[in-house]
Design a protein around this motif. Structure first.
Motif, PDB file in Angstrom:
ATOM      1  N   GLN A  93       0.978  -1.233   0.006  1.00 46.57           N
ATOM      2  CA  GLN A  93       0.013  -0.149   0.022  1.00 46.57           C
ATOM      3  C   GLN A  93       0.904   1.414   0.063  1.00 46.57           C
ATOM      4  N   SER A 136       2.519   1.693  -3.466  1.00 51.01           N
ATOM      5  CA  SER A 136       1.540   2.099  -4.443  1.00 51.01           C
ATOM      6  C   SER A 136       1.421   3.542  -4.318  1.00 51.01           C
ATOM      7  N   ARG A 137       1.357   4.233  -3.225  1.00 50.74           N
ATOM      8  CA  ARG A 137       1.014   5.485  -2.807  1.00 50.74           C
ATOM      9  C   ARG A 137       2.571   6.163  -3.535  1.00 50.74           C
ATOM     10  N   ARG A 140       2.685   5.984  -7.041  1.00 48.84           N
ATOM     11  CA  ARG A 140       1.513   6.576  -7.643  1.00 48.84           C
ATOM     12  C   ARG A 140       0.919   5.613  -8.996  1.00 48.84           C
ATOM     13  N   CYS A 141       0.825   4.373  -8.560  1.00 46.99           N
ATOM     14  CA  CYS A 141       0.628   3.468  -9.451  1.00 46.99           C
ATOM     15  C   CYS A 141      -0.118   2.132  -8.617  1.00 46.99           C
ATOM     16  N   PRO A 142      -1.220   1.767  -9.396  1.00 44.07           N
ATOM     17  CA  PRO A 142      -1.856   0.478  -9.050  1.00 44.07           C
ATOM     18  C   PRO A 142      -0.915  -0.625  -8.912  1.00 44.07           C
ATOM     19  N   GLY A 160      -4.349   0.202  -4.574  1.00 38.55           N
ATOM     20  CA  GLY A 160      -4.225   1.726  -4.980  1.00 38.55           C
ATOM     21  C   GLY A 160      -4.813   1.807  -6.376  1.00 38.55           C
ATOM     22  N   GLU A 161      -6.069   1.321  -6.423  1.00 36.98           N
ATOM     23  CA  GLU A 161      -6.860   1.423  -7.313  1.00 36.98           C
ATOM     24  C   GLU A 161      -7.335   2.978  -7.894  1.00 36.98           C
ATOM     25  N   GLU A 162      -7.090   3.757  -6.986  1.00 35.53           N
ATOM     26  CA  GLU A 162      -7.360   5.314  -7.123  1.00 35.53           C
ATOM     27  C   GLU A 162      -6.273   6.039  -8.057  1.00 35.53           C
ATOM     28  N   HIS A 163      -5.338   5.473  -8.270  1.00 32.79           N
ATOM     29  CA  HIS A 163      -4.259   5.589  -9.317  1.00 32.79           C
ATOM     30  C   HIS A 163      -4.508   5.160 -10.700  1.00 32.79           C
ATOM     31  N   ALA A 164      -4.012   5.968 -11.614  1.00 28.51           N
ATOM     32  CA  ALA A 164      -4.367   5.734 -12.905  1.00 28.51           C
ATOM     33  C   ALA A 164      -3.171   4.931 -13.617  1.00 28.51           C
ATOM     34  N   PRO A 211      -1.688  -1.724 -13.889  1.00 32.32           N
ATOM     35  CA  PRO A 211      -0.799  -2.083 -12.705  1.00 32.32           C
ATOM     36  C   PRO A 211       0.284  -2.679 -12.807  1.00 32.32           C
TER      37      PRO A 211
END
Length: 297
Positions: free
Chosen positions: A229, A232-233, A236-238, A252-256, A259
């Motif tokens: 987690q 991922s932050r 900035r990647c799922p 991290g599905e909030e990132h575009a 994955p």
């Protein structure tokens, strides 16, 4: 020639058996490479055929050893019976060198048996079944497992491998660990409630959490979902984690963007849990050659 350098018939036969087992393993590997990983029916037939071939070779070796022992006993008996008119109790002297050779041959037989048993168990064991399930899941996506060394850094090495494959970063394992630890320290409220002392079950104190982060940064401590987690932050990647018997875990599905894909294995090595990376599925050489022939035709 020193008598310790003379090989007995039993040692020569064991040497022949080792060569035959080596040849069989090479043949098995060739068979595995020739069958596409997504062809379940042919791979099942191949597994059954491999088990049959190994059983036949084991039976052949056991029979040859039995015949060798039987022949040796017969030769001794004939030699005794051939001495006419004498009643002699034959007590062949066993030299120290012969005792060493007998001991070595017995140890080699035991070793070969252990190897054979391990190979059979692997074909039916959890590690093999997990690998088959993962291969099927990945092949449907045009992927296959990329092996990562098991040294405590496997999760970070798998992330590093994925970043290099995507031409996005050349961060080292040390840098990934440092960034993970720094993010966790800076966002303690997001991670501290999910960490507890493995001995007491109590939630970490501030001091315990700082030690945990120091281990993430400076040791080969294994990484898990909390570290993923944080990564991922940071990146900035799922991140998607594929398992054999469970649905994929998405972090991290909030990132575009596409994955980073990792493989989580429960039975990869003696220590159990392990992360691997993925790569594009490679066609066996025989399939590529057949494709070329069809194109040329």
């Amino acid at each position: 020639m020193d008598e310790g350098d003379v090989e007995t018939p039993e040692e020569l036969l064991l040497k022949q058996h080792r060569r035959e087992k080596k040849d069989l393993q090479a043949n098995i590997q060739s068979m595995k490479n020739s069958v596409p990983k997504n062809d379940k029916k042919r791979r099942k037939q191949m597994t059954e055929e491999i088990a049959k071939m190994e059983a036949e070779l084991d039976h052949k070796h056991e029979e040859e050893l039995r015949q060798l022992v039987s022949t040796s006993d017969t030769q001794v008996e004939e030699a005794v019976n051939g001495v006419e008119g004498l009643t002699v109790e034959v007590q062949p002297r066993v030299t120290k060198a012969q005792k060493r050779r007998n001991k070595k041959a017995a140890q080699e037989r035991e070793r070969e048996n252990r190897i054979t048993e391990a190979e059979v168990q692997n074909l039916q064991g959890e590690r093999h079944l997990e690998g088959v399930k993962l291969a099927e899941k990945l092949s449907s996506r045009g992927l296959q497992i990329k092996e990562i060394s098991s040294d405590g850094h496997c999760m970070y090495r798998a992330i590093q491998d994925q970043l290099v494959r995507r031409d996005e970063s050349e961060l080292s394992v040390k840098e990934l660990r440092c960034r993970t630890a720094a993010y966790m320290r800076g966002h303690a409220d997001d991670f501290l409630p999910f960490l507890s002392n493995p001995d007491t079950g109590d939630v970490y104190t501030a001091e315990g959490f700082e030690k945990y982060c120091n281990d993430v940064e400076h040791t080969a401590a294994w990484g898990g979902q909390l570290e993923l987690q944080a990564l991922s932050r940071v990146l900035r990647c799922p991140i998607e984690v594929i398992q054999a018997d469970s649905p994929p875990i998405s972090i991290g599905e909030e990132h575009a963007g596409d994955p980073i894909i990792l493989i989580y294995m429960h039975h990869a090595y003696g220590l159990g849990e392990h992360y691997n990376s993925v790569e594009q599925l490679k066609e066996p050489a025989d399939n590529k050659r057949a494709e070329c022939e069809r194109t040329e035709g």
